[in-house]
Design a protein around this motif. Structure first.
Motif, mmCIF file in Angstrom:
data_model
loop_
_atom_site.group_PDB
_atom_site.id
_atom_site.type_symbol
_atom_site.label_atom_id
_atom_site.label_comp_id
_atom_site.label_asym_id
_atom_site.label_seq_id
_atom_site.Cartn_x
_atom_site.Cartn_y
_atom_site.Cartn_z
ATOM 1 N N ILE A 3 38.843 23.563 16.727
ATOM 2 C CA ILE A 3 37.870 24.591 17.103
ATOM 3 C C ILE A 3 38.337 25.368 18.325
ATOM 4 C CG2 ILE A 3 35.480 25.004 17.845
ATOM 5 C CD1 ILE A 3 35.616 23.887 15.032
ATOM 6 N N GLN A 4 38.242 26.684 18.229
ATOM 7 C CA GLN A 4 38.470 27.577 19.358
ATOM 8 C C GLN A 4 37.214 28.418 19.522
ATOM 9 O OE1 GLN A 4 42.078 29.591 17.899
ATOM 10 N NE2 GLN A 4 42.963 29.118 19.906
ATOM 11 N N ILE A 5 36.746 28.529 20.765
ATOM 12 C CA ILE A 5 35.578 29.357 21.046
ATOM 13 C C ILE A 5 36.010 30.468 21.994
ATOM 14 C CG2 ILE A 5 33.250 29.438 22.008
ATOM 15 C CD1 ILE A 5 32.990 26.453 21.316
ATOM 16 N N GLU A 18 29.279 26.188 22.845
ATOM 17 C CA GLU A 18 30.006 25.094 23.485
ATOM 18 C C GLU A 18 29.134 23.832 23.534
ATOM 19 O OE1 GLU A 18 31.193 26.774 27.250
ATOM 20 O OE2 GLU A 18 32.942 27.756 26.345
ATOM 21 N N ARG A 19 27.859 24.007 23.830
ATOM 22 C CA ARG A 19 26.940 22.863 23.883
ATOM 23 C C ARG A 19 26.796 22.229 22.492
ATOM 24 N NH1 ARG A 19 22.994 25.080 26.685
ATOM 25 N NH2 ARG A 19 21.847 25.843 24.897
ATOM 26 N N PHE A 20 26.732 23.062 21.440
ATOM 27 C CA PHE A 20 26.626 22.569 20.063
ATOM 28 C C PHE A 20 27.759 21.591 19.758
ATOM 29 C CE2 PHE A 20 27.974 22.804 15.654
ATOM 30 C CZ PHE A 20 26.801 22.591 14.953
ATOM 31 N N PHE A 21 29.001 21.984 20.075
ATOM 32 C CA PHE A 21 30.147 21.126 19.762
ATOM 33 C C PHE A 21 30.223 19.922 20.696
ATOM 34 C CE2 PHE A 21 31.388 25.148 17.729
ATOM 35 C CZ PHE A 21 31.624 24.669 16.452
ATOM 36 N N LYS A 22 29.867 20.106 21.971
ATOM 37 C CA LYS A 22 29.868 18.979 22.924
ATOM 38 C C LYS A 22 28.891 17.898 22.477
ATOM 39 C CE LYS A 22 31.131 21.165 27.258
ATOM 40 N NZ LYS A 22 30.607 21.850 28.439
ATOM 41 N N GLN A 29 38.615 24.192 22.107
ATOM 42 C CA GLN A 29 39.335 24.919 23.141
ATOM 43 C C GLN A 29 38.519 26.155 23.465
ATOM 44 O OE1 GLN A 29 43.009 26.597 21.824
ATOM 45 N NE2 GLN A 29 43.574 27.359 23.842
ATOM 46 N N SER A 30 38.221 26.349 24.742
ATOM 47 C CA SER A 30 37.434 27.494 25.172
ATOM 48 C C SER A 30 38.383 28.568 25.704
ATOM 49 C CB SER A 30 36.469 27.050 26.264
ATOM 50 O OG SER A 30 35.410 27.945 26.357
ATOM 51 N N VAL A 31 38.249 29.803 25.210
ATOM 52 C CA VAL A 31 39.110 30.900 25.644
ATOM 53 C C VAL A 31 38.231 31.991 26.248
ATOM 54 C CG1 VAL A 31 40.813 32.617 24.923
ATOM 55 C CG2 VAL A 31 40.753 30.381 23.797
ATOM 56 N N ASP A 32 38.472 32.300 27.519
ATOM 57 C CA ASP A 32 37.707 33.339 28.208
ATOM 58 C C ASP A 32 38.252 34.709 27.799
ATOM 59 O OD1 ASP A 32 36.462 35.119 29.953
ATOM 60 O OD2 ASP A 32 36.462 33.682 31.603
ATOM 61 N N MET A 33 37.431 35.483 27.110
ATOM 62 C CA MET A 33 37.888 36.780 26.611
ATOM 63 C C MET A 33 38.125 37.786 27.732
ATOM 64 S SD MET A 33 36.229 37.209 22.822
ATOM 65 C CE MET A 33 35.523 38.732 23.184
ATOM 66 N N ILE A 93 33.157 34.152 19.313
ATOM 67 C CA ILE A 93 33.947 34.088 18.081
ATOM 68 C C ILE A 93 34.415 32.638 18.013
ATOM 69 C CG2 ILE A 93 36.034 34.850 16.903
ATOM 70 C CD1 ILE A 93 35.719 37.522 18.457
ATOM 71 N N VAL A 94 34.034 31.951 16.945
ATOM 72 C CA VAL A 94 34.384 30.535 16.803
ATOM 73 C C VAL A 94 35.320 30.396 15.610
ATOM 74 C CG1 VAL A 94 33.507 28.195 16.483
ATOM 75 C CG2 VAL A 94 32.153 29.860 17.757
ATOM 76 N N ARG A 95 36.497 29.814 15.869
ATOM 77 C CA ARG A 95 37.497 29.623 14.813
ATOM 78 C C ARG A 95 37.709 28.149 14.530
ATOM 79 N NH1 ARG A 95 43.067 31.657 16.064
ATOM 80 N NH2 ARG A 95 43.446 30.898 13.990
ATOM 81 N N ASN A 96 37.911 27.857 13.255
ATOM 82 C CA ASN A 96 38.314 26.522 12.818
ATOM 83 C C ASN A 96 39.383 26.744 11.761
ATOM 84 O OD1 ASN A 96 38.520 23.833 12.128
ATOM 85 N ND2 ASN A 96 36.721 23.861 10.818
#
Length: 113
Positions: A3-5, A18-22, A29-33, A93-96
């Protein structure tokens, strides 16, 4: 799952994602746009998964100048402008892998493996 957010710290929907996956113990992986944005490959992958650039653009973005410019550009020029101005995209944008969603969509994420 891989997962990438993509989002920003100020985005409420990004924080909810992020809370949903936590809460489910799923690593992401969190990516600051604001800092990084998306690479060409990442943007292409997301575009294919969500069905095109129009699905990604956020008409309520604070950067209305860039949004309007991109909205009315020729289709072949939009991609490069979006890479230069990632803040015009809806968040998160959430990628899997090859799957992707735009916005807060926990119903879709529950079905990902």
């Amino acid at each position: 799952m891989n997962i990438q957010i993509f989002g920003t710290k100020k985005s409420a929907d990004t924080r909810k994602a992020e809370r949903f996956f936590k809460e489910r113990g799923i690593k992401f992986q969190s990516v600051d746009m604001k800092e990084k944005g998306l690479s060409k490959g990442e943007l292409n992958s997301v575009l294919q998964a969500v069905g095109g650039l129009e699905e990604l653009l956020d008409e309520k973005t604070k950067d209305q100048k860039a949004y309007l410019l991109i909205k009315y550009l020729a289709p072949e020029d939009k991609f490069e402008k979006v890479l230069e101005n990632p803040m015009v995209l809806r968040q998160p944008i959430v990628r899997n892998g090859r799957q992707a969603t735009v916005g807060y969509q926990p119903d879709v994420w529950k079905n990902w493996e």
